[in-house]
Design an enzyme around this catalytic site. Structure first.
Site, short mmCIF file in Angstrom:
data_model
loop_
_atom_site.label_atom_id
_atom_site.label_comp_id
_atom_site.label_asym_id
_atom_site.label_seq_id
_atom_site.Cartn_x
_atom_site.Cartn_y
_atom_site.Cartn_z
N CYS A 251 0.84 -1.20 0.00
CA CYS A 251 0.00 0.00 0.00
C CYS A 251 0.87 1.25 0.00
CB CYS A 251 -0.91 0.01 1.23
SG CYS A 251 -1.90 1.51 1.40
N ASN A 260 2.25 -8.73 -1.24
CA ASN A 260 1.20 -9.68 -0.88
C ASN A 260 1.77 -11.09 -0.80
OD1 ASN A 260 -0.01 -7.30 -2.08
ND2 ASN A 260 -1.92 -8.42 -2.17
#
Length: 323
Positions: A251, A260
């Protein structure tokens, strides 16, 4: 995504189908410094679909000033192949994003509000309650357009600014989403603060507060326990997981964020654990190699480096110990 997130409460049985939603083209590409040409994005997306992936968050309808890497959202959606049965989704931050998405043929959208007030202010410059109030018009528009909505909750397992996020807070937001009309929520581990214990607590809190609401899980691997958290999710009956090709992601509005969980690593784990993903691991690794070549750097995925467990090597090419 409403059509795929789990409604189960018992552990997921061996052999059951698991939905893996590929989010690399959105969550992974969004923080790349150099703009990835639209044609290359389309090539990677098509390669991922060719591996058997059937749910993908292809892009985000955010302001091009805030996330210039995804300024070509409409062009990407217009150019990709759409396999039969595929679920094409996009992230939207507000009503304007919903209006753009509605005109591009997406099947579902993913909204997002943070469970942490501080992160929500950093991410969208709004309070949690203001964001949820804004989503009323979004849900109305998309319902009229026949587009499903998954209510996303960022920093669901911890916030880099506030620390612990109580599971009751996550459940409260999930209930608000359910009242708006969402049939599922996705819990985002924005900076990799999830642990098996916090995952278990959040899932159970939502099931107590919002019975019948589907749950999807989105883990980052910041501290190396992303796949352990997946195993906890499976034990709690969750069958929907997000992952990013090569382990890309992070992010741009959260300190300390990293990639991720890796799609190839997750597919390997699920296949080896007896679950049905419908994904060809070899072809998926090929898509990861294409992504790695496009970005021009080594990606963190482990299966990308090592191959599957039963990969064979030529003993004639391996040195023999002396003595």
């Amino acid at each position: 995504m409403a059509a795929t997130a789990s409604l189960q409460t018992a552990p997921v049985p061996e052999g059951a189908p698991i939905t893996v939603c590929e989010v690399g083209p959105r969550d992974g590409f969004q923080i790349e410094a150099a703009f990835i040409p639209t044609a290359k994005k389309i090539e990677i997306i098509n390669a991922l679909f060719a591996s058997g992936i059937r749910a993908m968050q292809v892009t985000s309808f955010v302001s091009p000033r805030a996330v210039p890497q995804l300024a070509d959202a409409e062009a990407v959606l217009a150019g990709i192949d759409r396999p039969e049965g595929a679920l094409i989704t996009a992230l939207i931050p507000n009503l304007k994003g919903a209006e753009r998405a509605a005109g591009c043929g997406v099947d579902a959208v993913h909204t997002v509000v943070s469970a942490s007030e501080t992160h929500n202010l950093k991410n969208v410059n709004r309070s949690i309650d203001a964001s949820l109030k804004d989503f009323e018009a979004v849900f109305t528009l998309l319902d009229n357009s026949g587009i499903a909505v998954e209510g996303g909750i960022a920093t669901a397992f911890g916030c880099p600014f506030e620390g612990i996020v109580p599971p009751e807070q996550v459940a409260r937001i999930a209930k608000r989403y359910q009242d708006l009309g969402a049939t599922s929520v996705g819990l985002g581990d924005t900076t990799g603060m999830a642990t098996p214990a916090t995952v278990r607590a959040a899932v159970r809190a939502i099931r107590a507060e919002a019975p019948g609401l589907g749950i999807g899980l989105h883990f980052h691997n910041t501290r190396g326990v992303g796949l352990a958290c997946v195993m906890t999710g499976l034990a709690e009956g969750v069958t929907h997981y997000d992952a990013s090709v090569g382990g890309l992601g992070g992010c741009p509005f959260a300190a300390g964020a990293t990639g991720n969980i890796c799609t190839e690593d997750l597919i390997y784990l699920l296949n080896e654990s007896g679950y049905d993903t419908g994904v060809d691991l070899d072809r998926l690794v090929g898509a990861a190699r294409l992504t790695q070549a496009t970005l021009g750097r080594e990606l963190p995925g482990q299966v990308l480096k090592s191959g599957p467990r039963l990969r064979r090597y030529d003993p004639g090419l391996t040195a023999t110990a002396a003595g």
